[in-house]
Structure formats: C-alpha cells, structure tokens
Design a protein around this motif. Structure first.
Motif, PDB file in Angstrom:
ATOM      1  N   GLU A   7      30.710  -6.413  11.292  1.00  0.00           N
ATOM      2  CA  GLU A   7      29.564  -5.906  10.540  1.00  0.00           C
ATOM      3  C   GLU A   7      29.139  -6.971   9.554  1.00  0.00           C
ATOM      4  O   GLU A   7      29.966  -7.527   8.831  1.00  0.00           O
ATOM      5  CB  GLU A   7      29.942  -4.618   9.790  1.00  0.00           C
ATOM      6  N   ARG A   9      25.268  -8.713   7.459  1.00  0.00           N
ATOM      7  CA  ARG A   9      23.835  -8.550   7.213  1.00  0.00           C
ATOM      8  C   ARG A   9      23.112  -9.662   7.954  1.00  0.00           C
ATOM      9  O   ARG A   9      23.505 -10.833   7.882  1.00  0.00           O
ATOM     10  CB  ARG A   9      23.523  -8.596   5.717  1.00  0.00           C
ATOM     11  N   ASN A  11      19.391 -11.229   8.336  1.00  0.00           N
ATOM     12  CA  ASN A  11      18.038 -11.249   7.767  1.00  0.00           C
ATOM     13  C   ASN A  11      17.797 -10.024   6.889  1.00  0.00           C
ATOM     14  O   ASN A  11      16.742  -9.394   6.928  1.00  0.00           O
ATOM     15  CB  ASN A  11      16.990 -11.350   8.880  1.00  0.00           C
ATOM     16  N   GLY A  12      18.829  -9.710   6.117  1.00  0.00           N
ATOM     17  CA  GLY A  12      18.721  -8.647   5.120  1.00  0.00           C
ATOM     18  C   GLY A  12      19.051  -7.258   5.623  1.00  0.00           C
ATOM     19  O   GLY A  12      19.104  -6.313   4.835  1.00  0.00           O
ATOM     20  N   ARG A  13      19.280  -7.119   6.939  1.00  0.00           N
ATOM     21  CA  ARG A  13      19.563  -5.784   7.473  1.00  0.00           C
ATOM     22  C   ARG A  13      20.997  -5.701   7.982  1.00  0.00           C
ATOM     23  O   ARG A  13      21.497  -6.659   8.577  1.00  0.00           O
ATOM     24  CB  ARG A  13      18.626  -5.477   8.652  1.00  0.00           C
ATOM     25  N   PRO A  14      21.649  -4.554   7.793  1.00  0.00           N
ATOM     26  CA  PRO A  14      23.018  -4.432   8.284  1.00  0.00           C
ATOM     27  C   PRO A  14      23.059  -4.341   9.813  1.00  0.00           C
ATOM     28  O   PRO A  14      22.212  -3.663  10.419  1.00  0.00           O
ATOM     29  CB  PRO A  14      23.516  -3.133   7.644  1.00  0.00           C
ATOM     30  N   SER A  73      26.511 -12.731   5.229  1.00  0.00           N
ATOM     31  CA  SER A  73      25.066 -12.543   5.250  1.00  0.00           C
ATOM     32  C   SER A  73      24.469 -13.735   6.012  1.00  0.00           C
ATOM     33  O   SER A  73      24.673 -14.885   5.628  1.00  0.00           O
ATOM     34  CB  SER A  73      24.540 -12.502   3.810  1.00  0.00           C
ATOM     35  N   SER A  75      21.149 -15.648   7.817  1.00  0.00           N
ATOM     36  CA  SER A  75      19.682 -15.780   7.886  1.00  0.00           C
ATOM     37  C   SER A  75      19.333 -16.657   9.076  1.00  0.00           C
ATOM     38  O   SER A  75      19.913 -17.739   9.246  1.00  0.00           O
ATOM     39  CB  SER A  75      19.125 -16.448   6.626  1.00  0.00           C
TER      40      SER A  75
END
Ligand code: FES
Ligand code: FES
Length: 157
Positions: A7, A9, A11-14, A73, A75
C-alpha cells in the motif's frame, strides 16, 4: 512466485496492489496499474526513462523493488499536471523551449527536472546539465531541455 500486498500513495491517491516478489516499480505501474507514462528502457538504471519520484527522491523505477513500496509516496509523470489537466510550469516550459522531444525520454526528463526544481528551485546551468545527464537522449540534444529547466526556474528564456 509469492505475491505481496503493498500500500502506498500514487500521485496523491492511496493504492493497494498485490505484487510479485521480483516485480519492479515500473512493471507494477505499467502492467498492473495501467500508468504507461513511465517508460521502460534499459531496465538497468542507466537510461533514466523510467524516472519517478519516491518520497521526494528521484529514482529509476526499473530498480525499485515493488515490495519496498509499502508506506511510500510515489509521483509519476501522470501526476505532474494539475488535477484539472492544466500543465505544470515545467511541462509548459518543455513545450515552449523545445525540450519536449520524443515520447520515450520526455516523461523521465520531466520527472528529473521536477525533482531538481523541488530540491534546487534556482539551479545554475552547470547544475542543470549535471543533474539531467542521468536522463539519456539518444537522438536529439539537451539544449531545449536545459532551456526548459531554466525557464521553469525563472532563470531565463
Ligand atoms: S529503464 Fe530504468 S533506467 Fe533505463
Ligand atoms: S528525444 Fe527522446 S531519446 Fe532523444
């Protein structure tokens, strides 16, 4: 081969995905999640076409084991533009300055430039050249790319 739930993130989404123990981040992005903006080239950490940002650090996604993503996280090029589709300054600068070249290297170039400008908002030309040499272009050149980074950093046009 065993599968592992990770799990993180994106691009900002989980996101939560089951990944093979041997899978790389670029494979998971492209083949499991369907984000094909991150390209796969050498697969050996040399060409930079798979560049993404993991926890604020520029990484070659072909060398990042997907099982290590838990809690990170990530990106990718798909997350550079604003949510409404407006291009980020670095993307506009690549277009305006002729840095937007082929579809293989450009996503990695934009991610590398994004990471540079986050770390050093006003890099010198030497710093830009040094940083961007990790993203290889095999066919055109770097003048437009360097101009684009300078323009996005407000250093010149
Ligand atoms: S594909 Fe990752 S560095 Fe070349
Ligand atoms: S323009 Fe992409 S590899 Fe040269």
């Amino acid at each position: 081969m065993s599968e592992h739930a990770v799990e993180f993130r994106l691009n900002g989404r989980p996101v939560r995905v089951l990944v093979e123990a041997s899978a790389s981040l670029v494979e998971v992005l492209r083949d499991q999640i369907g984000l094909t903006g991150t390209k796969l080239g050498c697969g050996a950490g040399v060409c930079g076409v798979c560049s993404v940002i993991v926890d604020g650090s520029l990484q070659t996604a072909c060398l990042v084991p997907a099982v290590h993503l838990d809690g990170t996280s990530v990106s990718t090029i798909e997350g550079v533009a604003d949510a409404d589709g407006s291009l980020a300054p670095i993307q506009r600068a690549f277009i305006e300055q002729g840095g937007f070249q082929c579809g293989i290297c450009t996503p990695g170039q934009v991610m590398a430039a994004t990471a540079l400008l986050r770390e050093r908002p006003n890099p010198s030309e030497d710093e830009i050249v040094d940083w961007m040499k990790g993203s290889l272009c095999r066919c055109t050149g770097y003048y437009g790319i360097v101009r684009a980074v300078q323009a996005a950093s407000g250093e010149g046009r």
